[in-house]
Design an enzyme around this catalytic site. Sequence first.
Site, PDB file in Angstrom:
ATOM      1  N   PHE A 151       0.818  -1.204   0.000  1.00  0.00           N
ATOM      2  CA  PHE A 151       0.000   0.000   0.000  1.00  0.00           C
ATOM      3  C   PHE A 151       0.852   1.254   0.000  1.00  0.00           C
ATOM      4  O   PHE A 151       1.845   1.342   0.733  1.00  0.00           O
ATOM      5  CB  PHE A 151      -0.871   0.072   1.268  1.00  0.00           C
ATOM      6  CG  PHE A 151      -1.948  -0.952   1.353  1.00  0.00           C
ATOM      7  CD1 PHE A 151      -3.196  -0.735   0.797  1.00  0.00           C
ATOM      8  CD2 PHE A 151      -1.708  -2.151   2.021  1.00  0.00           C
ATOM      9  CE1 PHE A 151      -4.195  -1.689   0.896  1.00  0.00           C
ATOM     10  CE2 PHE A 151      -2.697  -3.108   2.123  1.00  0.00           C
ATOM     11  CZ  PHE A 151      -3.935  -2.880   1.563  1.00  0.00           C
ATOM     12  N   ASP A 152       0.449   2.218  -0.795  1.00  0.00           N
ATOM     13  CA  ASP A 152       0.810   3.598  -0.508  1.00  0.00           C
ATOM     14  C   ASP A 152       0.042   3.970   0.757  1.00  0.00           C
ATOM     15  O   ASP A 152      -1.045   3.444   1.017  1.00  0.00           O
ATOM     16  CB  ASP A 152       0.395   4.499  -1.672  1.00  0.00           C
ATOM     17  CG  ASP A 152       0.407   5.957  -1.289  1.00  0.00           C
ATOM     18  OD1 ASP A 152       1.469   6.443  -0.866  1.00  0.00           O
ATOM     19  OD2 ASP A 152      -0.658   6.596  -1.363  1.00  0.00           O
ATOM     20  N   CYS A 153       0.588   4.887   1.541  1.00  0.00           N
ATOM     21  CA  CYS A 153      -0.099   5.267   2.778  1.00  0.00           C
ATOM     22  C   CYS A 153      -0.878   6.574   2.651  1.00  0.00           C
ATOM     23  O   CYS A 153      -2.091   6.608   2.836  1.00  0.00           O
ATOM     24  CB  CYS A 153       0.913   5.378   3.922  1.00  0.00           C
ATOM     25  SG  CYS A 153       0.128   5.780   5.509  1.00  0.00           S
ATOM     26  N   THR A 200      -4.010   7.219   0.340  1.00  0.00           N
ATOM     27  CA  THR A 200      -4.672   5.929   0.149  1.00  0.00           C
ATOM     28  C   THR A 200      -5.295   5.444   1.450  1.00  0.00           C
ATOM     29  O   THR A 200      -6.481   5.117   1.502  1.00  0.00           O
ATOM     30  CB  THR A 200      -3.667   4.875  -0.363  1.00  0.00           C
ATOM     31  OG1 THR A 200      -3.036   5.370  -1.554  1.00  0.00           O
ATOM     32  CG2 THR A 200      -4.362   3.553  -0.661  1.00  0.00           C
TER      33      THR A 200
END
Length: 232
Positions: A12-14, A17
């Site tokens: 995941f991008d944080c 997102t």
Amino acid sequence: MLNFDSFEVITFDCYGTLIDWETGIREALEVIFQNHRIDMAAEKALELYGELESEAERGHYQKYRNVLRMVLKGLCSRVGFLPTEVELRDFSESVKEWPPFPDSVASLEALKRKYKLAIISNIDDDLFTFSAQRLRVQFDWIITAEQAKSYKPSFNNFHLAIKRIGVPQDKILHVAQSLYHDIVPAKTLGLSTVWINRRHNKKGWGATPAATAQPDLELPDLQTLAQKIAVI
């Protein structure tokens, strides 16, 4: 079509997102603009943020706190005032207060039951610990810009993540909001991608530079992804 059963790891991008960085940025800037009686539309401020942040991250690596200080100086110069040292410090620490999206925690907890989870984020190690507390899930790997000494969309961040995770690339699914920072480089490297289009009901690109990419799947939020995989 994606076969979700074929993946072992979701990366995941944080920020943008999982963490609602546009709300966090906007609230931090509003305090400073009010102090100096500056009237700037929120969307305009976010667009300038995206422009200035990407410029700062393309240069020699520096910690994200310093990137935020450069962004604020650039924003303030556009409207004709100098931020105080206190404002620069507070803005560079504001990441600690950025909130998760309402669906992030429950969706991550559900996805964790089926997959190992990783973070690939343009952030400092210590700043991410505050976001991790808000997200409340134990990530199996955390890869930051501080560790990579570069910022996405650099391939270096993804190469480091793939090496550390240690599974074949076709077992990794990358999930992100930013086409510019994430979907373009991830697709170029051959990763499967899901674009979480958090701005699907808004005009413009917000705090991320405009980009063109073809993700394997586009969804409006993380809850929809978890439902599609049938983990909630």
